[in-house]
Design a protein around this motif. Sequence first.
Motif, PDB file in Angstrom:
ATOM      1  N   VAL A  96       7.202 -24.294 -35.165  1.00 47.03           N
ATOM      2  CA  VAL A  96       6.660 -24.992 -33.988  1.00 47.03           C
ATOM      3  C   VAL A  96       5.498 -24.193 -33.383  1.00 47.03           C
ATOM      4  O   VAL A  96       4.366 -24.685 -33.348  1.00 47.03           O
ATOM      5  CB  VAL A  96       7.754 -25.301 -32.945  1.00 47.03           C
ATOM      6  N   PRO A  97       5.721 -22.938 -32.951  1.00 46.55           N
ATOM      7  CA  PRO A  97       4.573 -22.183 -32.424  1.00 46.55           C
ATOM      8  C   PRO A  97       3.527 -21.872 -33.489  1.00 46.55           C
ATOM      9  O   PRO A  97       2.326 -21.908 -33.209  1.00 46.55           O
ATOM     10  CB  PRO A  97       5.205 -20.897 -31.881  1.00 46.55           C
ATOM     11  N   LEU A  98       3.979 -21.581 -34.725  1.00 48.08           N
ATOM     12  CA  LEU A  98       3.021 -21.206 -35.769  1.00 48.08           C
ATOM     13  C   LEU A  98       2.095 -22.359 -36.146  1.00 48.08           C
ATOM     14  O   LEU A  98       0.917 -22.144 -36.453  1.00 48.08           O
ATOM     15  CB  LEU A  98       3.763 -20.695 -37.010  1.00 48.08           C
ATOM     16  N   SER A  99       2.608 -23.592 -36.115  1.00 46.78           N
ATOM     17  CA  SER A  99       1.766 -24.744 -36.443  1.00 46.78           C
ATOM     18  C   SER A  99       0.681 -24.926 -35.387  1.00 46.78           C
ATOM     19  O   SER A  99      -0.472 -25.227 -35.718  1.00 46.78           O
ATOM     20  CB  SER A  99       2.601 -26.021 -36.534  1.00 46.78           C
ATOM     21  N   LEU A 100       1.073 -24.748 -34.119  1.00 46.95           N
ATOM     22  CA  LEU A 100       0.086 -24.879 -33.047  1.00 46.95           C
ATOM     23  C   LEU A 100      -0.970 -23.781 -33.176  1.00 46.95           C
ATOM     24  O   LEU A 100      -2.166 -24.018 -33.014  1.00 46.95           O
ATOM     25  CB  LEU A 100       0.779 -24.827 -31.684  1.00 46.95           C
ATOM     26  N   TRP A 101      -0.519 -22.561 -33.488  1.00 46.42           N
ATOM     27  CA  TRP A 101      -1.452 -21.448 -33.717  1.00 46.42           C
ATOM     28  C   TRP A 101      -2.384 -21.783 -34.886  1.00 46.42           C
ATOM     29  O   TRP A 101      -3.592 -21.526 -34.838  1.00 46.42           O
ATOM     30  CB  TRP A 101      -0.670 -20.163 -34.028  1.00 46.42           C
ATOM     31  N   PHE A 102      -1.829 -22.373 -35.930  1.00 41.98           N
ATOM     32  CA  PHE A 102      -2.615 -22.705 -37.119  1.00 41.98           C
ATOM     33  C   PHE A 102      -3.707 -23.722 -36.798  1.00 41.98           C
ATOM     34  O   PHE A 102      -4.869 -23.541 -37.173  1.00 41.98           O
ATOM     35  CB  PHE A 102      -1.699 -23.231 -38.228  1.00 41.98           C
ATOM     36  N   VAL A 103      -3.334 -24.781 -36.060  1.00 43.09           N
ATOM     37  CA  VAL A 103      -4.326 -25.800 -35.694  1.00 43.09           C
ATOM     38  C   VAL A 103      -5.429 -25.171 -34.843  1.00 43.09           C
ATOM     39  O   VAL A 103      -6.624 -25.380 -35.080  1.00 43.09           O
ATOM     40  CB  VAL A 103      -3.660 -26.976 -34.928  1.00 43.09           C
ATOM     41  N   TYR A 104      -5.020 -24.354 -33.874  1.00 43.42           N
ATOM     42  CA  TYR A 104      -5.981 -23.670 -33.005  1.00 43.42           C
ATOM     43  C   TYR A 104      -6.922 -22.794 -33.837  1.00 43.42           C
ATOM     44  O   TYR A 104      -8.143 -22.798 -33.625  1.00 43.42           O
ATOM     45  CB  TYR A 104      -5.211 -22.828 -31.981  1.00 43.42           C
ATOM     46  N   SER A 105      -6.353 -22.061 -34.809  1.00 45.60           N
ATOM     47  CA  SER A 105      -7.163 -21.169 -35.645  1.00 45.60           C
ATOM     48  C   SER A 105      -8.151 -21.937 -36.506  1.00 45.60           C
ATOM     49  O   SER A 105      -9.309 -21.540 -36.637  1.00 45.60           O
ATOM     50  CB  SER A 105      -6.261 -20.332 -36.554  1.00 45.60           C
ATOM     51  N   VAL A 106      -7.677 -23.037 -37.105  1.00 43.43           N
ATOM     52  CA  VAL A 106      -8.542 -23.818 -37.987  1.00 43.43           C
ATOM     53  C   VAL A 106      -9.704 -24.408 -37.190  1.00 43.43           C
ATOM     54  O   VAL A 106     -10.831 -24.461 -37.686  1.00 43.43           O
ATOM     55  CB  VAL A 106      -7.735 -24.922 -38.710  1.00 43.43           C
ATOM     56  N   LEU A 107      -9.446 -24.807 -35.939  1.00 41.82           N
ATOM     57  CA  LEU A 107     -10.523 -25.323 -35.092  1.00 41.82           C
ATOM     58  C   LEU A 107     -11.607 -24.266 -34.918  1.00 41.82           C
ATOM     59  O   LEU A 107     -12.799 -24.583 -34.884  1.00 41.82           O
ATOM     60  CB  LEU A 107      -9.978 -25.745 -33.725  1.00 41.82           C
ATOM     61  N   GLY A 108     -11.181 -22.999 -34.832  1.00 44.81           N
ATOM     62  CA  GLY A 108     -12.139 -21.910 -34.690  1.00 44.81           C
ATOM     63  C   GLY A 108     -12.900 -21.622 -35.976  1.00 44.81           C
ATOM     64  O   GLY A 108     -13.922 -20.945 -35.962  1.00 44.81           O
ATOM     65  N   LEU A 109     -12.378 -22.114 -37.106  1.00 48.19           N
ATOM     66  CA  LEU A 109     -12.985 -21.811 -38.413  1.00 48.19           C
ATOM     67  C   LEU A 109     -13.848 -22.951 -38.939  1.00 48.19           C
ATOM     68  O   LEU A 109     -14.332 -22.893 -40.071  1.00 48.19           O
ATOM     69  CB  LEU A 109     -11.888 -21.490 -39.432  1.00 48.19           C
ATOM     70  N   ILE A 110     -14.038 -23.983 -38.127  1.00 52.10           N
ATOM     71  CA  ILE A 110     -14.863 -25.115 -38.567  1.00 52.10           C
ATOM     72  C   ILE A 110     -16.288 -24.639 -38.824  1.00 52.10           C
ATOM     73  O   ILE A 110     -16.902 -23.989 -37.977  1.00 52.10           O
ATOM     74  CB  ILE A 110     -14.840 -26.247 -37.516  1.00 52.10           C
TER      75      ILE A 110
ATOM     76  N   MET B  93      -2.416 -35.363 -28.880  1.00 45.45           N
ATOM     77  CA  MET B  93      -2.814 -34.090 -29.479  1.00 45.45           C
ATOM     78  C   MET B  93      -3.780 -34.302 -30.635  1.00 45.45           C
ATOM     79  O   MET B  93      -4.696 -33.492 -30.852  1.00 45.45           O
ATOM     80  CB  MET B  93      -1.579 -33.310 -29.950  1.00 45.45           C
ATOM     81  N   THR B  94      -3.577 -35.394 -31.394  1.00 45.04           N
ATOM     82  CA  THR B  94      -4.503 -35.691 -32.489  1.00 45.04           C
ATOM     83  C   THR B  94      -5.891 -35.982 -31.914  1.00 45.04           C
ATOM     84  O   THR B  94      -6.904 -35.465 -32.411  1.00 45.04           O
ATOM     85  CB  THR B  94      -4.011 -36.902 -33.308  1.00 45.04           C
ATOM     86  N   ALA B  95      -5.931 -36.791 -30.854  1.00 41.71           N
ATOM     87  CA  ALA B  95      -7.212 -37.131 -30.222  1.00 41.71           C
ATOM     88  C   ALA B  95      -7.881 -35.869 -29.672  1.00 41.71           C
ATOM     89  O   ALA B  95      -9.070 -35.635 -29.909  1.00 41.71           O
ATOM     90  CB  ALA B  95      -6.989 -38.141 -29.116  1.00 41.71           C
ATOM     91  N   LEU B  96      -7.108 -35.044 -28.987  1.00 40.17           N
ATOM     92  CA  LEU B  96      -7.637 -33.812 -28.393  1.00 40.17           C
ATOM     93  C   LEU B  96      -8.182 -32.878 -29.476  1.00 40.17           C
ATOM     94  O   LEU B  96      -9.292 -32.347 -29.378  1.00 40.17           O
ATOM     95  CB  LEU B  96      -6.528 -33.118 -27.581  1.00 40.17           C
ATOM     96  N   THR B  97      -7.374 -32.687 -30.539  1.00 44.22           N
ATOM     97  CA  THR B  97      -7.776 -31.805 -31.640  1.00 44.22           C
ATOM     98  C   THR B  97      -9.083 -32.279 -32.265  1.00 44.22           C
ATOM     99  O   THR B  97      -9.992 -31.479 -32.528  1.00 44.22           O
ATOM    100  CB  THR B  97      -6.679 -31.763 -32.719  1.00 44.22           C
ATOM    101  N   TRP B  98      -9.191 -33.591 -32.460  1.00 46.41           N
ATOM    102  CA  TRP B  98     -10.392 -34.108 -33.125  1.00 46.41           C
ATOM    103  C   TRP B  98     -11.589 -34.158 -32.198  1.00 46.41           C
ATOM    104  O   TRP B  98     -12.730 -34.092 -32.658  1.00 46.41           O
ATOM    105  CB  TRP B  98     -10.099 -35.435 -33.815  1.00 46.41           C
ATOM    106  N   TYR B  99     -11.323 -34.258 -30.907  1.00 48.90           N
ATOM    107  CA  TYR B  99     -12.427 -34.157 -29.953  1.00 48.90           C
ATOM    108  C   TYR B  99     -13.040 -32.755 -30.055  1.00 48.90           C
ATOM    109  O   TYR B  99     -14.260 -32.602 -30.174  1.00 48.90           O
ATOM    110  CB  TYR B  99     -11.938 -34.445 -28.533  1.00 48.90           C
ATOM    111  N   VAL B 100     -12.175 -31.748 -30.048  1.00 49.03           N
ATOM    112  CA  VAL B 100     -12.648 -30.358 -30.166  1.00 49.03           C
ATOM    113  C   VAL B 100     -13.314 -30.141 -31.526  1.00 49.03           C
ATOM    114  O   VAL B 100     -14.389 -29.549 -31.621  1.00 49.03           O
ATOM    115  CB  VAL B 100     -11.473 -29.362 -29.965  1.00 49.03           C
ATOM    116  N   ALA B 101     -12.675 -30.644 -32.589  1.00 49.99           N
ATOM    117  CA  ALA B 101     -13.188 -30.430 -33.948  1.00 49.99           C
ATOM    118  C   ALA B 101     -14.576 -31.032 -34.116  1.00 49.99           C
ATOM    119  O   ALA B 101     -15.500 -30.371 -34.605  1.00 49.99           O
ATOM    120  CB  ALA B 101     -12.234 -31.028 -34.968  1.00 49.99           C
ATOM    121  N   LEU B 102     -14.737 -32.284 -33.695  1.00 52.38           N
ATOM    122  CA  LEU B 102     -16.025 -32.952 -33.876  1.00 52.38           C
ATOM    123  C   LEU B 102     -17.097 -32.358 -32.969  1.00 52.38           C
ATOM    124  O   LEU B 102     -18.268 -32.280 -33.353  1.00 52.38           O
ATOM    125  CB  LEU B 102     -15.886 -34.463 -33.653  1.00 52.38           C
ATOM    126  N   SER B 103     -16.707 -31.920 -31.770  1.00 50.36           N
ATOM    127  CA  SER B 103     -17.669 -31.257 -30.894  1.00 50.36           C
ATOM    128  C   SER B 103     -18.171 -29.977 -31.539  1.00 50.36           C
ATOM    129  O   SER B 103     -19.373 -29.700 -31.559  1.00 50.36           O
ATOM    130  CB  SER B 103     -17.041 -30.914 -29.544  1.00 50.36           C
TER     131      SER B 103
END
Lengths: 126, 131
Positions: A34-48, B116-126
């Motif tokens: 649960v926490p690790l998945s959220l960390w993973f999504v957050y990390s991947v967003l930083g790696l775009i 959360m999907t919408a939020l994540t993709w808002y951040v991702a696309l930005s």
Amino acid sequence: MEMRSHLSQARGPGSTDHGVQHWISQRFSAIILVPLSLWFVYSVLGLIGADFAAFQAWQSEPGNVILMVVFLLAMFQHGQIGMCVVIEDYMHPEWLKNTSILIVRYTAFLACVSCILTVLRVAFTA
Amino acid sequence: MAATKRPLSPHLQVYRPQVTSIMSILHRMCGVGLMFGTILFTYWITSAAYGPEAFERAQSIMGSWFGQLILFGFTFALFFHTANGIRHIFWDVGLGFEIESVKKSAAAVVAFSFLMTALTWYVALSRAGEL
């Protein structure tokens, strides 16, 4: 001839104490994921759009190496058990069920080892 | 004795869809989907072992429209499976079994997943400069 003692026969059929291990392992890995998945999504967003250097810089931070390896172990363990449960429920022919489980287990193990070795290699060659 | 062809579980063909059964099926479908998505994830991670060129090729595949489509589904499945998984953990310790709370928690899981999907993709696309 019955090879089991009267006591073991009375206690129940087969190895009832091992069966629950999968169930527990599935829950243990679920909770940590649960926490690790959220960390993973957050990390991947930083790696775009990151190039290799940026990925390596991120991956070689000690906290990220540890979390990534734990994430990989928990994720493949959890996913592998889940896939096997689904296969056991829906694939009824014995040979198909057993072959599928074998493929899932080996593939998950191979992918898990490959990912972990890559993470360590990237982190330690920075 | 000849084997009779009785319907085997999970009796999907004779079961009227309800909130509980649909959530349960979605949970499994998302879980299986995530494991198939893990093939792409494994490709992305392991590409880094082959150096900058291979990794940056993987990055551009992830950023392509096809990659984004799969990642979008992956994102929703991840949030849904995670949130619904928490629901399952509560059931495992014996909480939240009343029909009312089961329906409420189901609604919460669906709302959380979409949000959360919408939020994540808002951040991702930005971040990708596509917004």
